[in-house]
Design an enzyme around this catalytic site. Structure first.
Site, PDB file in Angstrom:
ATOM      1  CG  LEU A 122      -1.541  -1.309   1.622  1.00 15.73           C
ATOM      2  CD1 LEU A 122      -2.038  -1.261   3.064  1.00 15.73           C
ATOM      3  CD2 LEU A 122      -2.673  -1.626   0.654  1.00 15.73           C
ATOM      4  CG  MET A 171       6.372  -0.196  -7.646  1.00 17.57           C
ATOM      5  SD  MET A 171       7.676   0.539  -8.646  1.00 17.57           S
ATOM      6  CE  MET A 171       7.952   2.083  -7.768  1.00 17.57           C
ATOM      7  CE  LYS A 172       4.868   0.514   1.299  1.00 22.25           C
ATOM      8  NZ  LYS A 172       4.145   1.780   1.473  1.00 22.25           N
ATOM      9  CG  LEU A 173      10.873  -3.073  -0.330  1.00 25.58           C
ATOM     10  CD1 LEU A 173      11.885  -4.204  -0.338  1.00 25.58           C
ATOM     11  CD2 LEU A 173      10.705  -2.518   1.087  1.00 25.58           C
ATOM     12  CG  ASN A 176       8.047   2.688   1.565  1.00 22.30           C
ATOM     13  OD1 ASN A 176       7.166   3.159   0.850  1.00 22.30           O
ATOM     14  ND2 ASN A 176       7.767   2.026   2.674  1.00 22.30           N
TER      15      ASN A 176
END
Length: 297
Positions: A122, A171-173, A176
């Site tokens: 998310l 992709m989330k990492l 972030n």
């Protein structure tokens, strides 16, 4: 009666409470599992959800299990419990920020048990989770993603299909890494400015509204100059965890991690000095203090 799949939700915390609320209000039969804080569970039960006694009980009641947990160790332990029973035909959607190296291994374990694992981390905040307007980046087979898309749409305003399983967490990492890298840059820039007669207010007057402005910058600076302690509810401990995953992924990929390791080390320092439970914008205070600068109240 409904012909919608039965959903189990594990992790009804800061983000998960709003997500689960939108799932049950979307007409899906929902089972939830309590952890330390019972308040979200009681609220969800008031909206029509049922409470499960254990992970095994929740999995047995569910066709689809949604996870919103702190990280890979918790996801791995939960998957161990789900896969210890009959998981055939079940779909697990991991909305946690997890290590893609672990995610790919878990996906193979699920496949061998006749289950499907999708990673759907998310972006945005608990406010958007409550409003059903989260950004979701989802990895998995296109047919599997299409099958669960109506469920995800109950809590998402934007869904981006990013590739095979594991790509969502990758992709989330990356997302972030970019944001936490900016937090480190803002904090150091503010400290340099403070040592040389440039206040945070002056810094913000120049950067805000310019080409380097963005939503993340605004929430960060709403703490620094707006003095809102809840402007960006993301702890330094979680930020450090995410950057450890980024560096681990870089190492697994054979990529030199000059910048990511530096950002990770700054967050490791923040946690080591006892500030892990503080929210991310307080990194500006920590960098200032470590450089002998006292923030003006």
């Amino acid at each position: 009666m409904t012909d919608k799949p039965r959903i189990g939700f594990i992790g009804a915390g800061l983000m998960g409470h709003g997500m689960a609320k939108n799932i049950v209000e979307g007409g899906y039969p929902l089972a939830v599992l309590a952890h330390r804080n019972r308040e979200p569970v009681e609220d969800l039960k008031g909206r029509g959800a049922e409470e499960a006694d254990s992970v095994a009980d929740l999995a047995a009641r569910s066709d689809v299990v949604v996870l919103c947990l702190p990280g890979s160790p918790q996801v791995e332990a939960t998957l161990d419990e789900i896969l210890s029973g009959d998981a055939s035909g079940k779909t697990i959607i991991d909305c946690s920020t997890s290590n893609p190296v672990s995610t790919r291994v878990l996906a193979e374990r699920c496949r061998a048990a006749g289950a499907t694992l999708l990673d759907a981390p998310l972006s945005r905040t608990p406010k958007e989770a409550w409003e059903g307007m989260l950004d979701v980046m989802i990895g998995g087979d296109a047919q599997d993603v299409a099958r669960v898309r109506p469920i995800v749409e109950t809590f998402a305003g934007r869904i981006v299909e990013v590739g095979p399983v594991g790509a969502g967490h990758t992709m989330k990492l990356l997302n972030n890494f970019v944001s936490l890298g900016y937090a480190a840059i803002y904090s150091e820039a503010l400290a340099i400015g403070a040592k040389n007669g440039v206040t945070a207010e002056t810094f913000h007057a120049v950067i805000g509204g310019g080409r380097m402005d963005c939503g993340f910058y605004q929430t960060f600076m709403n703490y620094v100059v707006g003095h809102d302690p809840n402007a960006h509810k993301f702890t330094l401990r979680n930020a450090h965890k995410d950057m450890r995953y980024v560096v681990s992924l870089a190492n697994e990929s054979g990529i030199a991690s000059h910048v990511s390791s530096t950002v990770k080390n700054g967050l490791a320092t923040a946690e080591a000095i006892g500030r892990g439970d503080h929210y991310l914008p307080t990194l500006s205070d920590i960098v200032a203090e470590l450089n002998g600068i006292k923030r003006a109240d």
